[in-house]
Design a protein around this motif. Structure first.
Motif, PDB file in Angstrom:
ATOM      1  N   UNK A  23      -0.682 -14.026   6.084  1.00 48.99           N
ATOM      2  CA  UNK A  23      -0.806 -13.085   7.197  1.00 48.99           C
ATOM      3  C   UNK A  23       0.229 -13.351   8.286  1.00 48.99           C
ATOM      4  N   UNK A  24       0.582 -14.596   8.500  1.00 49.83           N
ATOM      5  CA  UNK A  24       1.554 -14.940   9.544  1.00 49.83           C
ATOM      6  C   UNK A  24       2.955 -14.417   9.239  1.00 49.83           C
ATOM      7  N   UNK A  25       3.221 -14.061   7.967  1.00 54.30           N
ATOM      8  CA  UNK A  25       4.542 -13.574   7.577  1.00 54.30           C
ATOM      9  C   UNK A  25       4.551 -12.073   7.273  1.00 54.30           C
ATOM     10  N   UNK A  26       3.416 -11.417   7.410  1.00 57.33           N
ATOM     11  CA  UNK A  26       3.339  -9.980   7.155  1.00 57.33           C
ATOM     12  C   UNK A  26       3.787  -9.205   8.387  1.00 57.33           C
ATOM     13  N   UNK A  46     -15.802   1.973   7.537  1.00 54.11           N
ATOM     14  CA  UNK A  46     -15.388   0.881   6.647  1.00 54.11           C
ATOM     15  C   UNK A  46     -13.881   0.683   6.832  1.00 54.11           C
ATOM     16  N   UNK A  47     -13.434  -0.556   6.701  1.00 61.09           N
ATOM     17  CA  UNK A  47     -12.018  -0.857   6.934  1.00 61.09           C
ATOM     18  C   UNK A  47     -11.439  -1.608   5.743  1.00 61.09           C
ATOM     19  N   UNK A  48     -10.262  -1.154   5.303  1.00 54.13           N
ATOM     20  CA  UNK A  48      -9.502  -1.844   4.263  1.00 54.13           C
ATOM     21  C   UNK A  48      -8.162  -2.258   4.851  1.00 54.13           C
ATOM     22  N   UNK A  49      -7.830  -3.526   4.711  1.00 48.55           N
ATOM     23  CA  UNK A  49      -6.535  -4.046   5.137  1.00 48.55           C
ATOM     24  C   UNK A  49      -5.760  -4.345   3.854  1.00 48.55           C
ATOM     25  N   UNK A  50      -4.638  -3.639   3.661  1.00 42.43           N
ATOM     26  CA  UNK A  50      -3.885  -3.741   2.411  1.00 42.43           C
ATOM     27  C   UNK A  50      -2.491  -4.285   2.702  1.00 42.43           C
ATOM     28  N   UNK A  51      -2.130  -5.368   2.010  1.00 49.91           N
ATOM     29  CA  UNK A  51      -0.801  -5.958   2.151  1.00 49.91           C
ATOM     30  C   UNK A  51      -0.062  -5.867   0.822  1.00 49.91           C
ATOM     31  N   UNK A  52       1.260  -5.941   0.917  1.00 48.20           N
ATOM     32  CA  UNK A  52       2.075  -5.924  -0.295  1.00 48.20           C
ATOM     33  C   UNK A  52       2.740  -7.277  -0.459  1.00 48.20           C
ATOM     34  N   UNK A  53       2.709  -7.783  -1.684  1.00 49.21           N
ATOM     35  CA  UNK A  53       3.335  -9.049  -2.030  1.00 49.21           C
ATOM     36  C   UNK A  53       4.859  -8.983  -1.854  1.00 49.21           C
ATOM     37  N   UNK A  54       5.499 -10.130  -1.978  1.00 52.01           N
ATOM     38  CA  UNK A  54       6.954 -10.231  -1.986  1.00 52.01           C
ATOM     39  C   UNK A  54       7.397 -10.689  -3.359  1.00 52.01           C
ATOM     40  N   UNK A  55       8.612 -10.330  -3.745  1.00 45.78           N
ATOM     41  CA  UNK A  55       9.142 -10.779  -5.018  1.00 45.78           C
ATOM     42  C   UNK A  55      10.289  -9.924  -5.494  1.00 45.78           C
ATOM     43  N   UNK A  56      10.913 -10.364  -6.552  1.00 46.62           N
ATOM     44  CA  UNK A  56      12.099  -9.706  -7.101  1.00 46.62           C
ATOM     45  C   UNK A  56      11.758  -8.364  -7.746  1.00 46.62           C
TER      46      UNK A  56
END
Length: 141
Positions: A23-26, A46-56
């Motif tokens: 979370x600190x890097x999002x 209702x709440x959804x928190x959606x993040x996306x990964x990092x990668x090649x």
């Protein structure tokens, strides 16, 4: 020989999965790539928190997020967005956007989930390998 070594390294990277982002890097997704479910309403408790990964894999592509068949965001790597939804059964899907390799990221994969009223749940969009498309999964991050 140099070319063969470089090709082998590139092939190894292409097979790597994406990795979760703390979370600190999002960073928050910009408003111009958020298309729905952004407002708190009497029905959307209702709440959804959606993040996306990092990668090649698909690193330079946006990943479109769908909730109940409606496109609600286009996320870049390391981005996060919060969605205010009606509680109950929800179906999430993620699809790579764009031309060339961005549009060749496998088929749409859907996942069913349930969020109660006044509950917040975290999810992440990952890409397990170069041959499969993005997938939304529950997260503890």
């Amino acid at each position: 020989m140099k070319y063969l070594t470089a090709l082998a390294a590139l092939l190894m990277l292409a097979g790597c999965a994406t990795t979760p982002v703390p979370a600190s890097q999002q960073t928050s997704a910009p408003q111009d790539r958020l298309f729905g479910s952004q407002s708190v309403t009497a029905d959307a408790t209702a709440t959804a928190v959606v993040s996306r990964d990092a990668g090649f894999v698909n690193g330079g592509c946006y990943i479109s997020l769908y909730i109940n068949g409606v496109r609600v965001a286009a996320l870049a790597q390391k981005e996060v967005a919060t969605f205010h939804l009606q509680p109950g059964r929800l179906v999430f899907a993620a699809v790579a956007e764009g031309n060339g390799m961005c549009g060749a990221g496998g088929s749409r994969r859907e996942v069913e989930t349930h969020i109660n009223a006044h509950e917040t749940r975290a999810y992440r969009i990952s890409i397990p390998d170069a041959e499969s498309g993005p997938v939304v999964q529950p997260s503890t991050l």
